[in-house]
Every structure is written in C-alpha cells, then in structure tokens.
Write an enzyme that holds these catalytic residues in place. Structure first.
Site, mmCIF file in Angstrom:
data_model
loop_
_atom_site.group_PDB
_atom_site.id
_atom_site.type_symbol
_atom_site.label_atom_id
_atom_site.label_comp_id
_atom_site.label_asym_id
_atom_site.label_seq_id
_atom_site.Cartn_x
_atom_site.Cartn_y
_atom_site.Cartn_z
ATOM 1 N N SER A 135 0.673 -1.580 -0.157
ATOM 2 C CA SER A 135 0.138 0.157 0.233
ATOM 3 C C SER A 135 0.805 1.431 -0.138
ATOM 4 C CB SER A 135 -0.572 0.128 1.400
ATOM 5 O OG SER A 135 -1.319 0.746 1.172
ATOM 6 N N LYS A 161 -1.212 -0.726 -3.980
ATOM 7 C CA LYS A 161 -2.039 -0.274 -3.859
ATOM 8 C C LYS A 161 -2.290 1.185 -3.988
ATOM 9 C CE LYS A 161 -5.003 0.133 0.154
ATOM 10 N NZ LYS A 161 -5.555 -0.898 1.145
ATOM 11 N N LEU A 162 -2.879 1.953 -4.135
ATOM 12 C CA LEU A 162 -2.235 3.613 -4.836
ATOM 13 C C LEU A 162 -3.654 4.467 -3.728
ATOM 14 C CD1 LEU A 162 -0.994 4.873 -7.833
ATOM 15 C CD2 LEU A 162 0.122 4.321 -6.616
ATOM 16 N N ASP A 188 -7.525 2.690 -2.939
ATOM 17 C CA ASP A 188 -7.647 2.474 -1.699
ATOM 18 C C ASP A 188 -8.351 4.586 -1.655
ATOM 19 O OD1 ASP A 188 -9.258 2.112 0.464
ATOM 20 O OD2 ASP A 188 -7.134 1.428 1.491
ATOM 21 N N ASN A 190 -10.088 5.325 1.283
ATOM 22 C CA ASN A 190 -10.742 5.715 2.991
ATOM 23 C C ASN A 190 -11.564 6.099 2.898
ATOM 24 O OD1 ASN A 190 -7.711 5.033 2.752
ATOM 25 N ND2 ASN A 190 -8.762 4.253 3.952
ATOM 26 N N GLU A 213 -11.150 0.773 -3.895
ATOM 27 C CA GLU A 213 -11.241 0.420 -2.278
ATOM 28 C C GLU A 213 -12.098 1.521 -1.346
ATOM 29 O OE1 GLU A 213 -7.978 -1.335 -0.421
ATOM 30 O OE2 GLU A 213 -8.447 -0.752 1.678
ATOM 31 N N GLY A 290 -3.874 -4.540 5.528
ATOM 32 C CA GLY A 290 -3.739 -4.810 7.099
ATOM 33 C C GLY A 290 -3.664 -3.174 7.537
HETATM 34 O O1 SMG Z 1 -1.167 -2.464 6.874
HETATM 35 O O2 SMG Z 1 0.004 -2.476 4.543
HETATM 36 C C1 SMG Z 1 -0.275 -2.336 5.590
HETATM 37 C C2 SMG Z 1 -1.528 -1.046 5.622
HETATM 38 C C3 SMG Z 1 -2.531 -0.681 4.439
HETATM 39 O O3 SMG Z 1 -3.215 0.478 3.610
HETATM 40 C C4 SMG Z 1 -3.672 -0.005 4.292
HETATM 41 N N1 SMG Z 1 -4.776 0.158 5.122
HETATM 42 O O4 SMG Z 1 -7.780 1.236 4.969
HETATM 43 O O5 SMG Z 1 -6.796 -0.066 3.504
HETATM 44 C C5 SMG Z 1 -6.640 0.838 4.630
HETATM 45 C C6 SMG Z 1 -5.584 0.804 5.707
HETATM 46 C C7 SMG Z 1 -5.529 0.938 6.663
HETATM 47 C C8 SMG Z 1 -4.749 1.606 8.242
HETATM 48 S S1 SMG Z 1 -3.710 3.905 6.788
HETATM 49 C C9 SMG Z 1 -3.103 3.709 8.586
HETATM 50 MG MG MG Z 2 -8.890 0.421 2.751
#
Ligand code: SMG
Ligand code: MG
Length: 368
Positions: A135, A161-162, A188, A190, A213, A290
C-alpha cells in the site's frame, strides 16, 4: 482455559517513512499489545486501532479502556473460556471490534500454543506462502510516487495499491500506468468521495484497475451499490464490512464485488474466517488488508491470507515496509514476492524481548 491475568503493553514504533492517507499522515505506530496469561500458558494479541479515530470510530486509548473496564472483567468472570466463546461472551458490549479482536487473538494464541497447533491450521490455510501487495501512501509529488513504486516493484511486490483522495487520483494512476505498464494496480480512497463523484471516478475505468477500495463513507452501502452500477472498476469494501452479516448484506445489495478482510475491523480472526467463507459461497474474491501491524499481527494476517478464497494479493507486506526493527525475532522477509506462512504453534513467531523493552512506553497488569 482459565484466564488468570492480562498485561496490556503500549509500544511505539517509528515508521521508515511517513504514510499519508486521505485521513492523515502517520509517522509512527502506537500499538496496544495484549498478553494473556492462562493456566495453560500465554498468548499474544495486537490491537489495530490507530492513535486517532480517523480510519474508524475506534482509537487505541479507547480500545485499552474498553478492554480493561468492560471486556476483561467478563472473561475473568466466565471461568473456563475457549477462544471461540470470546465473541459470544463479549456480545453485550456494543461495537469496539478492534478491542475485542485483540483479546480474542491473545486467547486463541494461548490456546493454539498449548495444543501445538498453528493459526494457519486453525484458520484453514490452503498454501504455505502468500503473495504480497504493498500500500503506497499519498506523496507530495508524482516523482516521489514513481520512485517509491519503482523501489517496491524492485523488491518484488506483486501488486501496488495507491492511496487516493480528491486531487490525487487520476494523475498518480496515469503516471504509474505510464511508467510501469500493466502491473497489478488498485486504489484505496478510505471514504474520501461522495456519490456525486461517480462520473469522475468512472474515469479510472480506463486504467484496468483490480478494484477501487472504499470510495464512499462507511455507512453508505446503498450508495456503493449505485456507484458499482456506474463503474466498470470493481468496488471493494473495507471500512463498511464490520461483520459476516454486514458482508452478506453488502454482497446481496450489489455494493461489494470484492472484500478486503481485516480481522480487527470485524471483531477477530474467527469472524474474519467466516467472512472468507460467506464470500466464497457468494463467489466474491477476498484479500487480506493491513493496519500497519507488528510481526504479531502480521503473522496472524499471513495465516489468514493463506485461505483458499484469498485470491488477490493482500496488504501483507514485509516487516521492512513499515519498520526498521520489528518486535519479533524473525521479521517477515519477502521472497519472490511472497511471505511464508508461519507453521509453528500459535502465531508461530517469538517476541524479541530486548526490542520489546526498548519500544514499550507503558505496561499495565489487569487481574480479576
Ligand atoms: O498494513 O500495509 C498495511 C497498511 C495497508 O493501506 C493500508 N491500510 O484502509 O486499507 C486501509 C489502510 C488503513 C490503515 S492506514 C494507517
Ligand atoms: Mg482500505
């Protein structure tokens, strides 16, 4: 298995580079660890709640408070407790799934270690290693982004993943496609968009992404279904999926074409495996998300990600993606784009107590 005491530890791990998402920038990980002491041995849990309630409503101080005041007293009072009974015993306490997941994980680890059985075995792992995605945070320039993506691809990550947000979406995706060709790519958001952005987001269809995502806010299941009708890019839900029940509802509404499974978000590894199963039954692919876990949470995630319906690479990166020094004796190292699934008892990893002592900022013993 009788729960005799619990130690709650707070550890602070600096990140190797800042990690920026649509909800803010992380510079370090403030993690709550749960050490369960039982009559049959100890077990470790990791709480994925962030410092601030910006990814979801939970936050690490709140998780610690609810564990101490509301979750542990119920488990102490229950006498003999097996890991699969934890969710039911804690059901009267509403929400706080990340807190519950950490406690369940610690008891599951203790139980499995005492039986000499691995997380992988308990979670139905179907392969000895899992493919690793990475990510990539929002950057201050396209040049920095391309440098970062190039370095991850050189390391062997098999999917990129961007993180995106309004103002940082089409341009980074275009730049990565131009530079790196048809590398498996997904984005992603969020929750950073609204349904009014549908036409803008449909421009991403030109880039043949694996998925987008969580473009819309957590509660907006119907709007995600509407957006899915307007985009060719598959919609994957993260924040919105808080249980197997909410997952089935989202699938049946047409809001989730792919599901990101994060055990903390759904109340634990056992519920996470149920989500894997219901998605498989509905023909919905899943992948393991993650939350910037230490080697403890990473071990359990990798075990989960070895399930047969985890058909897309997860955010199961090597320890070095975030940490110069992990708290386990053998950090997760990627080989040929994969992490090996631990097969020892319980989590199958050992704590490096010297490192743990160095990074621990607070400890509390909780007893009946
Ligand atoms: O653990 O590789 C990891 C982080 C992956 O992008 C990631 N997580 O929304 O999927 C998500 C984010 C949430 C945590 S960001 C601190
Ligand atoms: Mg996410």
């Amino acid at each position: 298995m009788k729960l005799e005491a619990v130690e709650l530890l707070r550890v602070e791990l600096p990140l190797v580079c800042p990690f920026r998402t649509s909800f803010g920038t992380q510079y370090a990980r403030d993690v709550l660890l749960v050490r369960a002491v039982t009559a049959d041995g100890e077990g470790w849990g990791e709480c994925v709640a962030l410092t601030d309630p910006v990814y979801s409503a939970e936050y690490v101080d709140g998780a610690q408070d609810v564990i101490e005041r509301f979750l542990l007293p119920r488990l102490f009072a229950a006498g003999d407790v097996q890991a699969h009974q934890v969710a039911e015993l804690l059901r009267p306490i509403q929400g706080h799934r990340m807190a519950k997941a950490a406690v369940e994980m610690a008891l599951l680890d203790a139980e499995l270690r005492s039986h000499g059985r691995s997380f992988a075995d308990a979670l139905g792992a179907a392969r000895p290693a899992v493919d690793c995605g990475v990510s990539v945070g929002i950057m201050d320039s396209i040049g920095h982004l391309l440098d970062a993506v190039g370095a991850y691809l050189d390391e062997g990550y098999v999917r990129i993943k961007l993180k995106i947000e309004p103002g940082w979406d089409l341009e980074p995706v275009t730049a990565v496609r131009d530079r790196f060709g048809d590398v498996p790519l997904q984005v992603d958001a969020n929750t950073a968009y609204t349904l009014a952005d549908a036409r803008h987001l449909a421009k991403l269809d030109a880039f043949d992404l694996l998925l987008i995502e969580q473009p819309l806010p957590e509660e907006q299941i119907r709007a995600h279904a509407e957006l899915a009708r307007q985009l060719a890019t598959p919609i994957c839900l993260d924040e919105s999926i808080v249980s197997a029940q909410s997952c089935v509802d989202a699938i049946l509404l047409g809001a989730a074409e792919i599901v990101n499974i994060k055990p903390g978000r759904v109340g634990g590894y056992l519920e996470a495996r149920r989500i894997h199963d219901v998605c498989a039954a509905h023909g919905i692919p899943v992948w393991c998300g993650g939350m910037v876990e230490t080697g403890l949470g990473r071990a359990a995630n990798v075990a989960l990600a070895a399930g047969s319906n985890f058909t897309l690479p997860g955010d199961t990166s090597a320890s070095s993606r975030f940490f110069a020094q992990d708290i386990v004796t053998e950090p997760f190292v990627m080989q040929n784009g994969q992490l090996r699934v631990p097969d020892g008892p319980g989590l199958g990893v050992a704590i490096d107590y010297d490192v743990l002592d160095d990074v621990t900022t607070a400890r509390r013993q909780v007893r009946p």
